[in-house]
Write a protein that holds these residues in place. Structure first.
Motif, mmCIF file in Angstrom:
data_model
loop_
_atom_site.group_PDB
_atom_site.id
_atom_site.type_symbol
_atom_site.label_atom_id
_atom_site.label_comp_id
_atom_site.label_asym_id
_atom_site.label_seq_id
_atom_site.Cartn_x
_atom_site.Cartn_y
_atom_site.Cartn_z
ATOM 1 N N GLU B 37 0.936 -1.314 -0.148
ATOM 2 C CA GLU B 37 -0.054 0.139 0.008
ATOM 3 C C GLU B 37 0.826 1.188 -0.108
ATOM 4 O OE1 GLU B 37 -4.221 -1.217 2.356
ATOM 5 O OE2 GLU B 37 -2.610 0.349 3.518
ATOM 6 N N ALA B 38 0.534 2.223 -0.862
ATOM 7 C CA ALA B 38 0.965 3.567 -0.857
ATOM 8 C C ALA B 38 0.150 4.530 0.221
ATOM 9 C CB ALA B 38 1.084 4.017 -2.133
ATOM 10 N N PHE B 39 0.549 5.273 1.035
ATOM 11 C CA PHE B 39 0.039 6.144 1.801
ATOM 12 C C PHE B 39 0.900 7.160 2.301
ATOM 13 C CE2 PHE B 39 1.541 2.831 4.541
ATOM 14 C CZ PHE B 39 1.987 3.478 5.671
ATOM 15 N N SER B 99 -5.554 -1.019 -7.022
ATOM 16 C CA SER B 99 -6.795 -0.297 -6.727
ATOM 17 C C SER B 99 -6.174 1.011 -6.267
ATOM 18 C CB SER B 99 -7.391 -0.973 -5.344
ATOM 19 O OG SER B 99 -7.879 -2.293 -5.667
ATOM 20 N N ALA B 100 -6.841 2.076 -6.500
ATOM 21 C CA ALA B 100 -6.568 3.657 -6.167
ATOM 22 C C ALA B 100 -7.552 4.539 -5.897
ATOM 23 C CB ALA B 100 -5.559 3.929 -7.341
ATOM 24 N N LEU B 114 -3.247 3.996 -2.949
ATOM 25 C CA LEU B 114 -2.850 2.956 -3.915
ATOM 26 C C LEU B 114 -2.297 1.724 -3.394
ATOM 27 C CD1 LEU B 114 -1.491 3.379 -7.481
ATOM 28 C CD2 LEU B 114 -0.135 2.164 -6.020
ATOM 29 N N THR B 115 -3.191 0.645 -3.866
ATOM 30 C CA THR B 115 -2.829 -0.715 -3.352
ATOM 31 C C THR B 115 -2.498 -1.551 -4.363
ATOM 32 O OG1 THR B 115 -4.700 -0.259 -1.614
ATOM 33 C CG2 THR B 115 -3.857 -2.693 -2.118
ATOM 34 N N VAL B 116 -1.450 -2.419 -4.115
ATOM 35 C CA VAL B 116 -0.936 -3.226 -5.305
ATOM 36 C C VAL B 116 -0.997 -4.659 -4.800
ATOM 37 C CG1 VAL B 116 1.093 -4.167 -6.448
ATOM 38 C CG2 VAL B 116 0.764 -1.687 -6.171
ATOM 39 N N GLU B 117 -1.934 -5.541 -5.312
ATOM 40 C CA GLU B 117 -1.962 -6.826 -5.088
ATOM 41 C C GLU B 117 -1.455 -7.921 -6.226
ATOM 42 O OE1 GLU B 117 -6.002 -7.774 -3.128
ATOM 43 O OE2 GLU B 117 -6.287 -5.930 -4.157
ATOM 44 N N GLY B 118 -0.677 -8.751 -5.903
ATOM 45 C CA GLY B 118 -0.129 -9.536 -6.910
ATOM 46 C C GLY B 118 0.683 -10.576 -6.150
ATOM 47 N N THR B 119 1.921 -11.005 -6.764
ATOM 48 C CA THR B 119 2.953 -11.480 -6.463
ATOM 49 C C THR B 119 3.966 -10.711 -5.259
ATOM 50 O OG1 THR B 119 4.479 -11.650 -8.015
ATOM 51 C CG2 THR B 119 2.862 -13.336 -8.040
ATOM 52 N N VAL B 386 -10.853 -0.338 -8.735
ATOM 53 C CA VAL B 386 -9.813 -1.220 -9.329
ATOM 54 C C VAL B 386 -9.283 -0.424 -10.849
ATOM 55 C CG1 VAL B 386 -9.371 -3.507 -10.415
ATOM 56 C CG2 VAL B 386 -10.723 -3.195 -8.304
ATOM 57 N N VAL B 387 -8.173 -0.136 -10.677
ATOM 58 C CA VAL B 387 -7.616 0.694 -11.869
ATOM 59 C C VAL B 387 -6.774 -0.120 -12.984
ATOM 60 C CG1 VAL B 387 -7.802 2.898 -10.597
ATOM 61 C CG2 VAL B 387 -5.619 1.621 -10.591
#
Lengths: 438, 438
Positions: B37-39, B99-100, B114-119, B386-387
């Motif tokens: 997550e970015a914050f 997602s952002a 901003l949230t990054v979901e992946g490996t 979800v971007v």
């Protein structure tokens, strides 16, 4: 998704340059001889000197300064240029001469750090590109130079990429290296400029494992015991014990990124020595700037990582240089007449300047002066080189040579110029009268 | 001279990301599911809200995030990666979900923008690129947003290109436009993003002619009487008289770039009206920021040009966002466990956050909250979209739509959020307990 168009260096300018160019094309003066100069009227508050950065990036951009057919058509379409100006731009390239202080050189209020001699059209369109490159890179180099002094020989890592624009970040790494930093975290800067790169692990690395021991074991397995382990995710003392347990006393370094760095470094050194890791180095990071570096001088620290503050010019993210017409002729080969604006508060000296710096018998810089136009030479070291002629770069030193020049230039300043305490410029570039500097 | 190599977006990262990646490749965890997550932990001192900038630039860069053969070979050569990691990078592309918050949306301390979901591997290598783009563009948008409020409907021109890196300058123009500026001086920003561009003349233009009358005549001949004439090269009143004499009362605008702008604008308006140029607009430039704009509210000014202060974030050139691992699984499809660092002074909340903003019956934002993990929904407006899905951009609004969203988001803030006086955040993103915001 569709790929956006790209824009060359000639599009990285302000529209008013082309409004002016169009007028010059239409009134017939575009080919007249002209001289423009870049200089700063003042230093940021408290700064004793500035450092010239970006020259080695600027010259290739000027060589590539062209408008392609698509760009020219767009400029015409939006009304930025007249049809005759579109014809003028079709074959445009810079064919003049550029003189400049060496990159890495120190400068002061009034120092004529870059001079463009060419046609009026050539000079007027370069303004923004010249200033963007010099203002950005000089702001970084000027801040980094003070940090290099404050680090007093301890290695400095530039790691501010995440705090600035992704392209500017590469130039930040380059400017910091010029000003004495030893390495950067930025891979592109290593790839493009050959600057040494370093980097170990973030807290995320430890958190991605079940515990610190598992994380450190993974890192040591992949990179060997000479790696740097980040020990402050949970408890620093426990982190250090685990690090030495995993890597052995040949552990390369630990990194501490939080807390009172002076206190933590002293505790860490004692603990590492107790554990037999007497040669394990201590690197610290976390909101460092020149003042914090100076305050940490007595702590047992072996290296610093500096991020935000170097990437943002330590409070002064732009160098304040301006680009001014200083002389103009009425024809392509006519005599130059000096020009200067006379409105309130922004008086510029007219005429092309040739600058010299005088050093005393110990090699210390004592004064900087310039003569206007063809008023002869001054005793002292000439500060300007012809770096481009007929639009081609003549001066292309390696980054290592630039770095060495910076170190020598700073070493030659009066001792008070290297103080971090508030103070005025160490020198001011002034006009010599009758061949004498006052 | 030889042309330098170029580096793609994937090289615009910090080396430690690849050190970590190499360890994950070697220890087998690189494919485990992970959430980053970015914050921002805080706003700059005195700021009531932040504005998210850069999302529309970031998503294409992530789509292009690849390592080519030459880059991978270099990374191996300098020891940044292990041979197994070189294999991993050969086919690397981001295949996860992002997602952002919408670009232009307001944010507060703790907002999961901003949230990054992946490996784990995908998430760890994006850190620096995500932060560089969001920190830079959000810093500019946040400052520009306050200037837009202070300008109170008068048009704002972004003209700070010369005060920042030549590539960052294009992003500055874009971020300022998002936050309500009307146009930019930067041609590349017009060419690449369709932002309206403007620009007339510098003092050099007047100085290049024998006198002001000749200069103004040339400009009007090339661009018509609707152009903007810069009247302060010598004496403002004389400049205005000459401008109207040359262009007639249909003169489009004058620009004043020095002096006490309030006083000079009032004098100029009186004089222009006396000369019959009652519809000639007055544009002012010269060291403007949100405070000066607010102070000029009563002066008869029709438009502002803002340079240095918008390009450098008005004292805060970076937004202070961080990018943290918040949840991790032990396998590619295993259950996520929240993670958080616990060292002194930098506590982060673990777990993936889903954020909502609650508005009162007048549409004013009154609170922002989030739930962790799968803890259900909250009443209020969902802030995240979800971007990107499977690595492909899903959300691609026009810049005009982004600009409109920003205007609506700022208008929905409590009135005190738009004050320029010092004060804390208007809202703070807090965790909801039992489905309730406190």
């Amino acid at each position: 998704m569709s790929r956006p168009r790209t824009a060359g260096p000639a599009m990285r300018i302000d529209r008013y340059e082309l409004t002016m160019l169009s007028s010059f094309v239409e009134d017939g003066s575009v080919g007249n001889r002209a001289v423009f100069e870049a200089f700063a009227r003042r230093l940021p508050s408290g700064r004793r000197y500035g450092v010239l950065g970006g020259l080695g990036r600027l010259l290739p951009l000027i060589e590539d300064f062209r408008f392609d057919a698509e760009e020219t058509a767009w400029l015409l379409e939006v009304g930025a240029i007249t049809p005759a100006t579109a014809d003028y731009l079709r074959d445009f390239r810079f064919t003049g001469r550029i003189s400049a202080y060496r990159e890495g050189e120190t400068w002061f209020p009034g120092s004529p750090v870059l001079t463009v001699e060419g046609t009026l059209g050539e000079g007027v369109v370069l303004e923004t590109l010249v200033l963007s490159v010099l203002n950005h890179d000089s702001a970084i180099a000027s801040a980094a130079s003070r940090m290099t002094t404050a680090a007093a020989g301890r290695p400095l890592i530039e790691m501010g990429s995440r705090r600035t624009h992704e392209d500017a970040a590469i130039s930040v790494a380059r400017a910091a290296y010029v000003a004495g930093f030893d390495s950067t975290s930025n891979l592109a800067a290593g790839y493009l400029y050959g600057i040494p790169t370093v980097g170990t692990a973030a807290h995320a690395f430890t958190l991605a494992h079940h515990d610190e021991k598992e994380a450190f074991s993974s890192q040591v397995a992949a990179h060997g015991p000479g790696t740097t382990l980040l020990v402050d995710t949970y408890d620093i003392a426990r982190g250090i014990r685990t690090a030495v347990e995993v890597a052995g006393p040949e552990l390369g370094a630990i990194r501490i990124d939080s807390g009172d760095l002076d206190v933590e470094a002293r505790r860490a050194r004692v603990l590492l020595d107790e554990l037999g890791a007497t040669r394990t180095r201590i690197t610290v990071t976390s909101d460092l700037d020149e003042y914090v570096l100076a305050a940490l001088a007595q702590a047992p620290i072996d290296g610093y990582g500096v991020g935000t503050r170097v990437a943002t010019g330590s409070g002064h993210p732009t160098a304040g240089m301006v680009y001014k017409l200083v002389a103009i002729a009425d024809s392509p080969d006519g005599p130059l007449r000096p020009v200067a604006k006379k409105a309130a508060g922004k008086v510029s000296a007219g005429g092309r300047k040739t600058a010299y710096r005088v050093h005393d018998e110990h090699g210390t810089a004592v004064t900087e002066g310039f003569v206007l136009g063809d008023a002869g030479e001054l005793p002292g070291r000439p500060l300007q080189l012809v770096v481009a002629e007929a639009g081609r770069t003549l001066h292309n030193p390696t980054l290592r040579q630039v770095r060495e020049h910076h170190a020598a230039a700073v070493a030659a300043l009066p001792a008070e110029a290297r103080l971090l305490t508030d103070g005025g410029p160490a020198l001011t570039a002034t006009e010599a009268r009758d061949g004498e500097l006052t």
